[in-house]
Design a protein around this motif. Structure first.
Motif, PDB file in Angstrom:
ATOM      1  N   UNK A 273       0.844  -1.181   0.000  1.00  0.00           N
ATOM      2  CA  UNK A 273       0.000   0.000   0.000  1.00  0.00           C
ATOM      3  C   UNK A 273       0.875   1.224   0.000  1.00  0.00           C
ATOM      4  N   UNK A 274       0.260   2.416  -0.126  1.00  0.00           N
ATOM      5  CA  UNK A 274       1.085   3.617  -0.219  1.00  0.00           C
ATOM      6  C   UNK A 274       1.512   4.137   1.141  1.00  0.00           C
ATOM      7  N   UNK A 275       0.867   3.661   2.203  1.00  0.00           N
ATOM      8  CA  UNK A 275       1.306   4.059   3.539  1.00  0.00           C
ATOM      9  C   UNK A 275       1.144   2.856   4.462  1.00  0.00           C
ATOM     10  N   UNK A 276       2.214   2.091   4.587  1.00  0.00           N
ATOM     11  CA  UNK A 276       2.132   0.842   5.324  1.00  0.00           C
ATOM     12  C   UNK A 276       2.033   1.048   6.820  1.00  0.00           C
ATOM     13  N   UNK A 351      -7.592   7.077  -1.430  1.00  0.00           N
ATOM     14  CA  UNK A 351      -6.354   7.842  -1.545  1.00  0.00           C
ATOM     15  C   UNK A 351      -6.137   8.724  -0.330  1.00  0.00           C
ATOM     16  N   UNK A 352      -4.933   9.286  -0.275  1.00  0.00           N
ATOM     17  CA  UNK A 352      -4.609  10.086   0.899  1.00  0.00           C
ATOM     18  C   UNK A 352      -5.504  11.328   0.995  1.00  0.00           C
ATOM     19  N   UNK A 353      -5.962  11.849  -0.152  1.00  0.00           N
ATOM     20  CA  UNK A 353      -6.827  13.024  -0.085  1.00  0.00           C
ATOM     21  C   UNK A 353      -8.162  12.679   0.575  1.00  0.00           C
ATOM     22  N   UNK A 356      -7.447  12.604   4.321  1.00  0.00           N
ATOM     23  CA  UNK A 356      -7.271  13.933   4.901  1.00  0.00           C
ATOM     24  C   UNK A 356      -8.603  14.647   5.020  1.00  0.00           C
ATOM     25  N   UNK A 359     -10.603  13.189   7.891  1.00  0.00           N
ATOM     26  CA  UNK A 359     -10.045  13.523   9.204  1.00  0.00           C
ATOM     27  C   UNK A 359     -10.398  14.964   9.543  1.00  0.00           C
ATOM     28  N   UNK A 376      -3.150  11.435  14.630  1.00  0.00           N
ATOM     29  CA  UNK A 376      -3.836  10.273  14.103  1.00  0.00           C
ATOM     30  C   UNK A 376      -2.772   9.356  13.524  1.00  0.00           C
ATOM     31  N   UNK A 377      -3.017   8.079  13.605  1.00  0.00           N
ATOM     32  CA  UNK A 377      -2.134   7.128  12.954  1.00  0.00           C
ATOM     33  C   UNK A 377      -2.909   6.571  11.779  1.00  0.00           C
ATOM     34  N   UNK A 378      -2.342   6.681  10.575  1.00  0.00           N
ATOM     35  CA  UNK A 378      -3.116   6.246   9.417  1.00  0.00           C
ATOM     36  C   UNK A 378      -2.349   5.230   8.587  1.00  0.00           C
TER      37      UNK A 378
ATOM     38  N   UNK B  10       9.852   3.790   3.676  1.00  0.00           N
ATOM     39  CA  UNK B  10       8.831   3.770   2.632  1.00  0.00           C
ATOM     40  C   UNK B  10       8.838   5.055   1.811  1.00  0.00           C
ATOM     41  N   UNK B 172       0.087  11.663  10.434  1.00  0.00           N
ATOM     42  CA  UNK B 172       0.076  10.352   9.790  1.00  0.00           C
ATOM     43  C   UNK B 172       0.527   9.355  10.835  1.00  0.00           C
TER      44      UNK B 172
END
Lengths: 471, 420
Positions: A273-276, A351-353, A356, A359, A376-378, B10, B172
């Motif tokens: 994924x784009x943010x593991x 997606x990240x947008x 965001x 949130x 926040x942890x995402x 990453x 994040x």
């Protein structure tokens, strides 16, 4: 990862978990190659090989064996698993059973069986760990109200801490509802709570009543519901469809929910994924102080509609739902309490947008503790669960768990005041009255700590006693 | 002339991949030959068969991202990563800087140094090293800091630049401020220059300038890569005497880091627009340059919503220090309020790429009022040019600044959570 399932509940949930895990990987892995993702949960064994048969990555899948240890002090549940379609997934070295059960008695589980089977348990855990290239985390699944899951389960937990102190321990605990038919469940739960507070890295409490409510809601949707709005059969989080199992058994629907919870927590560690978000990042981010590690879980969506002409629920609705009580697996009310931290694990085409935007939208209505207003942890994992285009698991460290614990304490006190059923426990070798008083003290002080943090809500109190640790 | 890039964690690996993609695509055949060959030499090693292999080392404490990046590169058909150029583990750093810096870094020091050495040895001449990482997580920040320390020990005479990605303000990672502060504190003593990109800013560019409805991390990373490429692709500098500079990192550091206490550099590029619009747009120098100057002065991060009210302070208000006349300063005179939010620079580097660079009028950037009083504009302002259009933009201008622009994010970072 290694899974330890203890007791009836633990093993039944575990059974659903492995079934759904196989389904999920089958859905994603079209090439039949034993890859990284599979190897986090399964070993690949070629039984024709003489050296024990372990196969590395990249080869074809031969026999998948779950990285798990199953423990139960009566044989019924485990035997059933071994006779069912999942029998291939476990071998006898992974099992520990006895015959007569724990009699819903935490002391029997923790003290008696705990001592008798200590060596064997450590041995099986060691062997299982040796099969792992890199052991990241232990998952323990059990219930709090019975004897084996609660008693022996927490004994296993402290053994895990002794033998593998550096490996993260995540516990999924099923808490009994007030109408639970096990009279001694308050004793068992409170005794287990002390162990969880001291030996677990984080605990994900789940209440049977919440699971029941969710099951009913989905059944209502799919049976009664509005005409024309049918649910895609394999998509609801109570469905086991597409797995190996045929007919559904009574607790299956509820257990599937917990199984899905575990699949979602581990998704980012298995798929790209784009943010593991790894498992060891969960405790790191969500646990601000050692004992305050109880995380309220919410899962959305609960199902996907089958009719594709009905517009799919807006993505934003999914985020709103995660913060609604209907989707929580615990019956507490977080919006009136304080968030210490919150994690959002998103799967699928998000997606990240989107993250965001949501949130920012939800944040103003959620009360966060003064020293973590923006935190926040995402995580973003590209692979959605089977039957969905996207899903969200929210884990909130919120002081509302205090109400669950207060309930438990009250039920305990009702019994304990009269010393009802106490003799069954005190007859067990190694068990003393002080175990009870220590356990209730531990629970009371845990509740106190949450209370203190709650008192800071809305004010800028510079020094709640807890926070002086930072000095 | 060659730059060895170390991609960490990453973020570092994802952004790094986009950077190589951008520079490879930019310097394709058909471009002027010397530009092309300098760019290729800088970023790639050419095999006997003519294949381009990135001069990069990929480091992560879990394997998925590196695998993904390497596959993507291989599938591009234009360049690849070296087969022997990566290092990964299985367990991750748990978003814990201490894990990265105190445990993983030292444990794998030998292996990591070996990987870097291998890349360095393949360079005819090493112009410097660039470490790319985020500051919010555990590996990029922790292992990245440790690796920078190792690079400094192993290559004491080389230029080392760190490219840092700062996380979104609204989180994040919950412990991101701990990880960020620990990283910056250490890097300050190790790095020659620190190039900073903020996710919030880049996200804004994607939303408002590129008109992207659904913004992915891939989009964000491509913008960062575009800006970095605009800085690192070949350019003619004052010291390079009519040839493309062979020392981009060194010249970057010496142009901008005029004082060891001030190493944080921010950058802006104009124009930035949806790629579909580029073909239909006409470009001229005066407009974009004017915008870029005001973006600097008013600390606006993008070419939209620039605050034109912010003016340079009058001569009487200029002071010796960096902060006088900056935040909260500026007493007396009608321009006081405006001067209070004016973004003062220590040094600026303007890079112009594309057609008619020699006719571009850049005098506005040499105004002494932009800078502190202890550096003359001659020393504080540098100009690089390249007649070759960059990444499909017929004309583009990039400003790399050593200024007060990063003060606010730094403040925010160190305030939360309060460590008493």
């Amino acid at each position: 990862m290694r899974h330890s399932k203890v007791g009836q509940c633990g093993n039944q949930v575990g059974c659903r978990f492995w079934d759904l895990a196989l389904r999920e990987h089958a859905h994603v892995n079209k090439t039949g190659v034993y890859d990284d993702a599979l190897s986090s949960f399964f070993r690949n064994v070629d039984s024709r090989k003489s050296d024990g048969g372990a196969c590395g990555f990249g080869g074809r899948i031969q026999h998948l064996k779950a990285r798990a240890v199953l423990v139960d002090m009566e044989e019924g549940v485990v035997n059933e698993i071994l006779q069912g379609p999942l029998s291939e997934v476990f071998d006898s070295t992974q099992l520990l059973t006895d015959v007569s059960g724990s009699g819903n008695n935490w002391a029997v589980g923790h003290m008696s069986y705990g001592s008798v089977y200590r060596e064997q348990i450590v041995d099986k855990l060691r062997k299982a760990a040796e099969h792992c290239d890199c052991l990241q985390c232990f998952f323990l699944i059990h219930s709090m109200g019975g004897g084996t899951g609660s008693g022996l389960g927490t004994r296993v937990l402290s053994l895990l801490e002794e033998e593998f102190p550096e490996v993260c321990r995540i516990v999924t605990s099923v808490y009994p509802s007030p109408e639970d038919d096990v009279i001694t469940s308050p004793y068992n739960s409170v005794l287990a709570m002390k162990e969880l507070s001291e030996h677990a890295d984080c605990v994900i409490p789940v209440e049977n009543q919440s699971l029941v409510d969710i099951v009913n809601k989905i059944k209502h949707m799919s049976d009664g519901g509005k005409p024309g709005l049918t649910i895609r059969k394999d998509s609801s989080i109570i469905s086991g469809q597409g797995g190996l199992r045929g007919a559904e058994k009574p607790f299956d629907a509820m257990n599937n929910i917990v199984a899905n919870l575990l699949l979602n927590i581990t998704s980012s560690a298995r798929f790209e994924g784009s943010l593991n978000m790894d498992l060891n990042e969960i405790a790191m981010n969500l646990v601000p102080f050692p004992r305050l590690h109880y995380l309220v879980p919410s899962l959305t969506p609960l199902y996907t509609l089958a009719d594709v002409s009905v517009p799919t629920r807006r993505l934003d609705q999914m985020f709103s739902d995660a913060f609604s009580k209907d989707h929580q697996l615990l019956r507490a009310n977080p919006k009136h309490s304080l968030y210490l931290a919150c994690a959002l694990m998103v799967r699928g085409n998000v997606q990240v947008s989107d993250l965001r935007r949501n949130i920012e939208r939800l944040r103003p209505s959620l009360p966060f503790v003064s020293w973590n207003q923006e935190g926040w942890k995402t995580g973003l994992c590209s692979v959605p669960p089977v039957g969905h285009s996207h899903s969200l698991l929210a884990l909130a460290n919120n002081t509302c768990v205090k109400s669950t614990f207060l309930d438990l304490k009250e039920r305990f006190t009702k019994l304990y005041r009269k010393k009802a059923h106490l003799h069954h426990y005190l007859h067990v070798e190694g068990m003393e009255q002080s175990c009870f008083s220590e356990a209730i003290t531990s629970l009371s002080s845990l509740i106190e700590e949450y209370h203190h943090l709650d008192a800071t809500k809305g004010k800028l109190i510079p020094d709640a006693p807890r926070l002086s640790i930072a000095r | 002339m060659s730059v060895v890039t170390v991609q960490l964690g990453q973020c570092g690996n994802q952004v790094g991949h986009e950077l190589f993609d951008v520079v490879c695509g930019d310097a394709h055949d058909g471009q002027r030959r010397s530009y092309c060959s300098v760019s290729r030499e800088r970023f790639f090693h050419q095999t006997e068969r003519g294949d381009l292999v990135a001069r990069a080392v990929l480091i992560d404490m879990e394997p998925k991202v590196i695998k993904h990046s390497m596959n993507k590169a291989a599938n591009s058909g234009r360049w690849t990563y070296g087969d022997d150029a990566h290092f990964s583990q299985k367990q991750g750093s748990g978003n814990n800087w201490a894990n990265g810096f105190c445990v993983h870094g030292p444990r794998h020091e030998a292996a990591l140094e070996e990987l870097v050495r291998r890349q360095v040895e393949r360079c005819d001449r090493l112009s410097g090293l660039m470490a790319m990482m985020s500051v919010a997580g555990g590996t990029g920040s922790g292992v990245g800091t440790y690796v920078t320390q190792c690079l400094r020990d192993t290559f004491p005479k080389s230029f080392i630049v760190n490219q840092l990605t700062w996380p979104y303000g609204t989180g994040e990672v919950i412990v991101q401020n701990y990880n960020s502060v620990l990283t910056l504190a250490h890097l300050y003593g190790l790095s020659d220059a620190i190039l900073v990109h903020e996710n919030d800013t880049v996200h804004g560019i994607c939303a408002r300038l590129l008109n992207l409805k659904h913004i992915s991390f891939g989009d964000v990373n491509r913008v960062i890569a575009h800006q970095l490429g605009a800085v690192l692709q070949p350019a003619l500098t004052t010291d390079s005497h009519g040839l493309y500079s062979r020392n981009p990192l060194g010249e970057l550091a010496s142009a901008l880091v005029c004082h060891p206490e001030y190493k944080l550099l921010s950058m802006s590029t104009v124009p930035q627009m949806p790629s579909a619009s580029i073909a239909y747009s006409t470009f001229s120098w005066p407009g974009p340059l004017r915008h870029l100057r005001q973006m600097l002065v008013s600390n606006s991060k993008m070419e939209e919503g620039i605050d034109w009210q912010v003016r340079l302070p009058a001569a009487s208000e200029r002071s010796r220090s960096l902060t006088g006349g900056g935040r909260g300063g500026g007493r007396g005179g009608g321009g006081a309020a405006a001067a209070a939010i004016f973004n003062r620079s220590l040094a600026n580097l303007l890079i112009l790429r594309g057609k008619d660079v020699y006719s571009a009028e850049t005098g506005g950037f040499e105004d002494p009022a932009l800078f502190t009083s202890w550096l003359s504009p001659r020393d504080a302002f540098s100009l690089w040019k390249s007649p070759v259009p960059f990444n499909k933009y017929e004309k583009s201008a990039t400003l790399v600044s050593n200024s007060q622009a990063l003060l606010r994010p730094l403040d925010d970072m160190s305030l939360h959570p309060p460590v008493r």
